[in-house]
Design a protein around this motif. Structure first.
Motif, PDB file in Angstrom:
ATOM      1  N   ARG A 192       8.690 -19.181  -3.088  1.00  0.00           N
ATOM      2  CA  ARG A 192       9.234 -19.158  -5.168  1.00  0.00           C
ATOM      3  C   ARG A 192       8.262 -17.736  -5.050  1.00  0.00           C
ATOM      4  O   ARG A 192       7.595 -17.364  -5.623  1.00  0.00           O
ATOM      5  CB  ARG A 192       8.669 -19.653  -5.307  1.00  0.00           C
ATOM      6  N   THR A 193       8.954 -16.731  -4.189  1.00  0.00           N
ATOM      7  CA  THR A 193       8.255 -15.082  -4.328  1.00  0.00           C
ATOM      8  C   THR A 193       8.969 -14.043  -4.453  1.00  0.00           C
ATOM      9  O   THR A 193      10.546 -14.333  -4.378  1.00  0.00           O
ATOM     10  CB  THR A 193       7.983 -15.336  -3.309  1.00  0.00           C
ATOM     11  N   ILE A 194       8.864 -12.926  -4.461  1.00  0.00           N
ATOM     12  CA  ILE A 194       9.127 -11.582  -4.996  1.00  0.00           C
ATOM     13  C   ILE A 194       8.919 -11.589  -3.624  1.00  0.00           C
ATOM     14  O   ILE A 194       8.559 -11.221  -3.202  1.00  0.00           O
ATOM     15  CB  ILE A 194       8.967 -10.782  -6.403  1.00  0.00           C
ATOM     16  N   GLU A 195      10.711 -11.237  -3.099  1.00  0.00           N
ATOM     17  CA  GLU A 195      10.145 -10.442  -1.096  1.00  0.00           C
ATOM     18  C   GLU A 195      10.892  -8.565  -1.706  1.00  0.00           C
ATOM     19  O   GLU A 195      11.660  -8.445  -1.752  1.00  0.00           O
ATOM     20  CB  GLU A 195      11.311 -10.972  -0.361  1.00  0.00           C
ATOM     21  N   PHE A 196       9.543  -8.011  -1.133  1.00  0.00           N
ATOM     22  CA  PHE A 196       9.276  -6.531  -1.295  1.00  0.00           C
ATOM     23  C   PHE A 196       9.900  -6.172   0.661  1.00  0.00           C
ATOM     24  O   PHE A 196       9.218  -6.699   1.430  1.00  0.00           O
ATOM     25  CB  PHE A 196       7.930  -6.146  -1.539  1.00  0.00           C
ATOM     26  N   ARG A 197      10.905  -5.661   0.389  1.00  0.00           N
ATOM     27  CA  ARG A 197      12.038  -5.516   2.099  1.00  0.00           C
ATOM     28  C   ARG A 197      12.052  -4.074   2.571  1.00  0.00           C
ATOM     29  O   ARG A 197      12.186  -3.959   3.522  1.00  0.00           O
ATOM     30  CB  ARG A 197      12.774  -6.461   1.902  1.00  0.00           C
ATOM     31  N   MET A 198      11.254  -3.168   1.541  1.00  0.00           N
ATOM     32  CA  MET A 198      12.163  -1.870   1.817  1.00  0.00           C
ATOM     33  C   MET A 198      11.916  -1.027   3.053  1.00  0.00           C
ATOM     34  O   MET A 198      11.536  -0.306   3.637  1.00  0.00           O
ATOM     35  CB  MET A 198      12.143  -0.967   0.869  1.00  0.00           C
ATOM     36  N   HIS A 199       9.627  -1.481   2.955  1.00  0.00           N
ATOM     37  CA  HIS A 199       8.998  -0.989   4.122  1.00  0.00           C
ATOM     38  C   HIS A 199       9.123  -0.922   5.343  1.00  0.00           C
ATOM     39  O   HIS A 199       9.835  -1.791   6.149  1.00  0.00           O
ATOM     40  CB  HIS A 199       7.551  -1.457   3.488  1.00  0.00           C
ATOM     41  N   GLU A 200       9.151   0.253   5.764  1.00  0.00           N
ATOM     42  CA  GLU A 200       9.265  -0.117   7.702  1.00  0.00           C
ATOM     43  C   GLU A 200       8.589  -0.441   8.076  1.00  0.00           C
ATOM     44  O   GLU A 200       7.521  -0.455   8.012  1.00  0.00           O
ATOM     45  CB  GLU A 200       9.452   1.948   7.897  1.00  0.00           C
ATOM     46  N   ALA A 201       9.128  -0.978   9.506  1.00  0.00           N
ATOM     47  CA  ALA A 201       7.364  -1.335  10.462  1.00  0.00           C
ATOM     48  C   ALA A 201       7.305  -0.219  10.737  1.00  0.00           C
ATOM     49  O   ALA A 201       7.183   1.210  10.990  1.00  0.00           O
ATOM     50  CB  ALA A 201       8.104  -2.685  11.513  1.00  0.00           C
ATOM     51  N   VAL A 202       5.376  -0.836  11.468  1.00  0.00           N
ATOM     52  CA  VAL A 202       4.375   0.493  11.220  1.00  0.00           C
ATOM     53  C   VAL A 202       3.535  -0.490  12.422  1.00  0.00           C
ATOM     54  O   VAL A 202       3.598  -1.699  12.546  1.00  0.00           O
ATOM     55  CB  VAL A 202       3.494   0.240   9.842  1.00  0.00           C
ATOM     56  N   PRO A 203       3.967   0.115  12.974  1.00  0.00           N
ATOM     57  CA  PRO A 203       1.874  -0.057  15.039  1.00  0.00           C
ATOM     58  C   PRO A 203       1.667  -0.590  14.063  1.00  0.00           C
ATOM     59  O   PRO A 203       0.605  -0.360  13.338  1.00  0.00           O
ATOM     60  CB  PRO A 203       2.355   1.634  15.998  1.00  0.00           C
ATOM     61  N   LEU A 204       0.532  -1.697  14.282  1.00  0.00           N
ATOM     62  CA  LEU A 204      -0.369  -2.674  14.038  1.00  0.00           C
ATOM     63  C   LEU A 204      -1.518  -2.413  14.561  1.00  0.00           C
ATOM     64  O   LEU A 204      -2.539  -2.228  12.992  1.00  0.00           O
ATOM     65  CB  LEU A 204      -0.345  -4.332  14.004  1.00  0.00           C
ATOM     66  N   VAL A 205      -1.624  -1.583  15.298  1.00  0.00           N
ATOM     67  CA  VAL A 205      -3.033  -0.418  14.916  1.00  0.00           C
ATOM     68  C   VAL A 205      -2.854   0.557  13.659  1.00  0.00           C
ATOM     69  O   VAL A 205      -4.031   0.662  13.904  1.00  0.00           O
ATOM     70  CB  VAL A 205      -3.014   0.813  15.852  1.00  0.00           C
ATOM     71  N   ASP A 206      -1.564   0.619  12.974  1.00  0.00           N
ATOM     72  CA  ASP A 206      -2.019   0.842  11.569  1.00  0.00           C
ATOM     73  C   ASP A 206      -1.995   0.031  10.125  1.00  0.00           C
ATOM     74  O   ASP A 206      -1.545   0.346   9.316  1.00  0.00           O
ATOM     75  CB  ASP A 206      -1.375   2.108  11.669  1.00  0.00           C
ATOM     76  N   SER A 207      -3.130  -0.796  10.238  1.00  0.00           N
ATOM     77  CA  SER A 207      -2.940  -2.290   9.552  1.00  0.00           C
ATOM     78  C   SER A 207      -3.421  -1.471   7.494  1.00  0.00           C
ATOM     79  O   SER A 207      -2.823  -1.509   6.993  1.00  0.00           O
ATOM     80  CB  SER A 207      -4.248  -3.214  10.204  1.00  0.00           C
ATOM     81  N   ASP A 208      -3.894  -0.117   8.342  1.00  0.00           N
ATOM     82  CA  ASP A 208      -4.464  -0.097   6.536  1.00  0.00           C
ATOM     83  C   ASP A 208      -3.363   0.625   5.813  1.00  0.00           C
ATOM     84  O   ASP A 208      -3.203   0.647   4.403  1.00  0.00           O
ATOM     85  CB  ASP A 208      -5.497   1.084   6.671  1.00  0.00           C
ATOM     86  N   ARG A 209      -2.004   1.361   6.663  1.00  0.00           N
ATOM     87  CA  ARG A 209      -1.199   1.872   5.531  1.00  0.00           C
ATOM     88  C   ARG A 209      -0.232   0.628   5.063  1.00  0.00           C
ATOM     89  O   ARG A 209       0.118   1.270   3.945  1.00  0.00           O
ATOM     90  CB  ARG A 209      -0.017   2.524   6.298  1.00  0.00           C
ATOM     91  N   MET A 210      -0.034  -0.607   6.387  1.00  0.00           N
ATOM     92  CA  MET A 210       0.690  -1.624   5.225  1.00  0.00           C
ATOM     93  C   MET A 210       0.313  -2.676   4.644  1.00  0.00           C
ATOM     94  O   MET A 210      -0.077  -2.953   3.263  1.00  0.00           O
ATOM     95  CB  MET A 210       0.559  -2.866   6.946  1.00  0.00           C
ATOM     96  N   ILE A 211      -1.633  -2.677   4.169  1.00  0.00           N
ATOM     97  CA  ILE A 211      -2.405  -3.670   3.689  1.00  0.00           C
ATOM     98  C   ILE A 211      -2.478  -2.575   2.536  1.00  0.00           C
ATOM     99  O   ILE A 211      -2.069  -2.873   0.761  1.00  0.00           O
ATOM    100  CB  ILE A 211      -3.478  -3.562   4.167  1.00  0.00           C
TER     101      ILE A 211
END
Length: 389
Positions: free
Chosen positions: A284-303
């Motif tokens: 039961r969520t709102i899904e935000f889909r637009m962000h591109e995939a990011v290499p997981l080493v750059d976790s700060d950008r995703m957070i």
């Protein structure tokens, strides 16, 4: 259990995982990241499926070995949701994603299209740290690669309860008003992607009821024709809806597409929460889909993006309706900036972060926008190079 003032969230990482045959030479022997060696040959569709399953099992076991509960292709949503409601830890899921393609890949490797899905988590620092841990585990144990077919999706929920019509009106109104500004965070390929279309480009907000938008699709991207309403007309239509389902239908994409801000999971199928859990319809969520995939080493950008998504929903849930409507009708179609919008939702660190990215030329310029005159950042925080839009 967290206080009821918080929200829940989840993330979905899409990427390609590299492997080689058990007797093949490592194409990058000096790479400190280990390479997965397949146990079987890779000829024929049957063996291909076996090797894909082997990779999923390998990833799930690596997470388990690092104290992250993970399963492969887990589908028991009812049990999962009941456990989440009780505060019991639920697993991360490792699964195949057919929308991910390994185009423009390095031929020395065999690539597997994998999606790693978090369990529902409460929006707390412990949960943020868990996401960062998973990013570190995967990025240090696997050679991965992302391309234009990969995305990073964020789900925001209120536990299993969904959201009120008023909250959704404020949220969709906010996203619609500032859509072109928010899109500056994302690359052009995501803004034209078939699976994350904009509200103005792909929904009934820009045209009369019943008129479908002609979609031209090519290589996972699409363009649309033609809009009738003005943006202020679209905003009025959002606040004129009288039920959640009316609003969801208003912002639904034509032709099977999904738009960047997907609220289809909040449709009113059942009268009680227990009915949803029993039926297994628990996202039961709102899904935000637009962000591109990011290499997981750059976790700060995703957070950073997770915090922004939560900020949108906190703002919509907590701000009085009249205050939000007054702001949106005053600002729609006017000059705005991304830092201004992020400060509205109490995301000052993210406003500074994206302002810094603008200095590096890493924030896009939406078409037809101009800099807002508001003093959105203090003099020592603002960028002289912020793009005018």
């Amino acid at each position: 259990m967290p206080p009821r003032t918080t929200l829940s969230f989840g993330v979905e990482f899409e990427m390609n995982f590299a492997s080689i045959g058990k007797d093949e030479n490592d194409p990058d022997p000096n790479n400190p990241i280990p390479i997965v060696r397949r146990s079987g040959k890779y000829e024929g569709s049957s063996n291909a499926r076996e090797c894909r399953q082997e990779m999923k099992n390998h990833i799930a076991q690596t997470l388990e070995n690092n104290d992250i509960h993970a399963l492969v292709d887990f589908t028991e949503q009812r049990t999962d949701s009941k456990n989440f409601a009780k505060g019991v830890t639920t697993p991360w899921i490792v699964k195949y994603d057919s929308t991910i393609h390994s185009m423009n890949r390095r031929e020395e490797y065999k690539w597997e299209s994998i999606e790693i899905v978090s369990p529902p988590l409460w929006f707390m620092e412990d949960s943020i740290e868990q996401v960062q841990r998973v990013c570190k585990i995967v990025s240090t144990n696997y050679r991965t690669w992302v391309n234009d077919t990969c995305g990073f999706h964020v789900h925001i929920g209120d536990g299993l309860s969904g959201f009120s019509l008023e909250t959704l009106q404020k949220l969709m109104g906010f996203l619609f008003t500032f859509e072109t500004v928010i899109e500056a965070i994302h690359p052009t390929i995501r803004r034209t992607n078939f699976w994350c279309q904009g509200l103005w480009e792909s929904t009934k907000l820009s045209r009369p009821d019943g008129q479908r938008i002609e979609v031209i699709q090519k290589h996972n991207a699409c363009s649309t024709k033609r809009r009738i309403h003005t943006r202020i007309d679209g905003l009025k239509r959002i606040f004129a809806t009288t039920t959640r389902d009316d609003l969801i239908k208003l912002v639904r994409c034509d032709d099977g597409r999904r738009h960047a801000y997907n609220i289809q999971n909040l449709r009113d199928f059942f009268p009680t929460l227990e009915d949803y859990i029993t039926a297994g319809m628990t996202k039961r969520t709102i899904e935000f889909r637009m962000h591109e995939a990011v290499p997981l080493v750059d976790s700060d950008r995703m957070i950073r993006w997770v915090r922004v998504c939560a900020g949108f929903v906190f703002y919509a849930r907590d701000k009085p309706l009249d205050e939000v409507k007054s702001l949106l009708f005053e600002r729609i179609g006017k000059p705005n900036t991304l830092p201004y919008v992020l400060l509205l939702i109490n995301c000052k660190p993210e406003a500074i972060y994206y302002d810094f990215r603008a200095k590096q030329g890493l924030v896009n310029k939406p078409q037809g926008r101009f800099r807002d005159e508001a003093d959105v950042l203090s003099e020592d925080e603002s960028s002289d190079e912020w793009p005018s839009f």
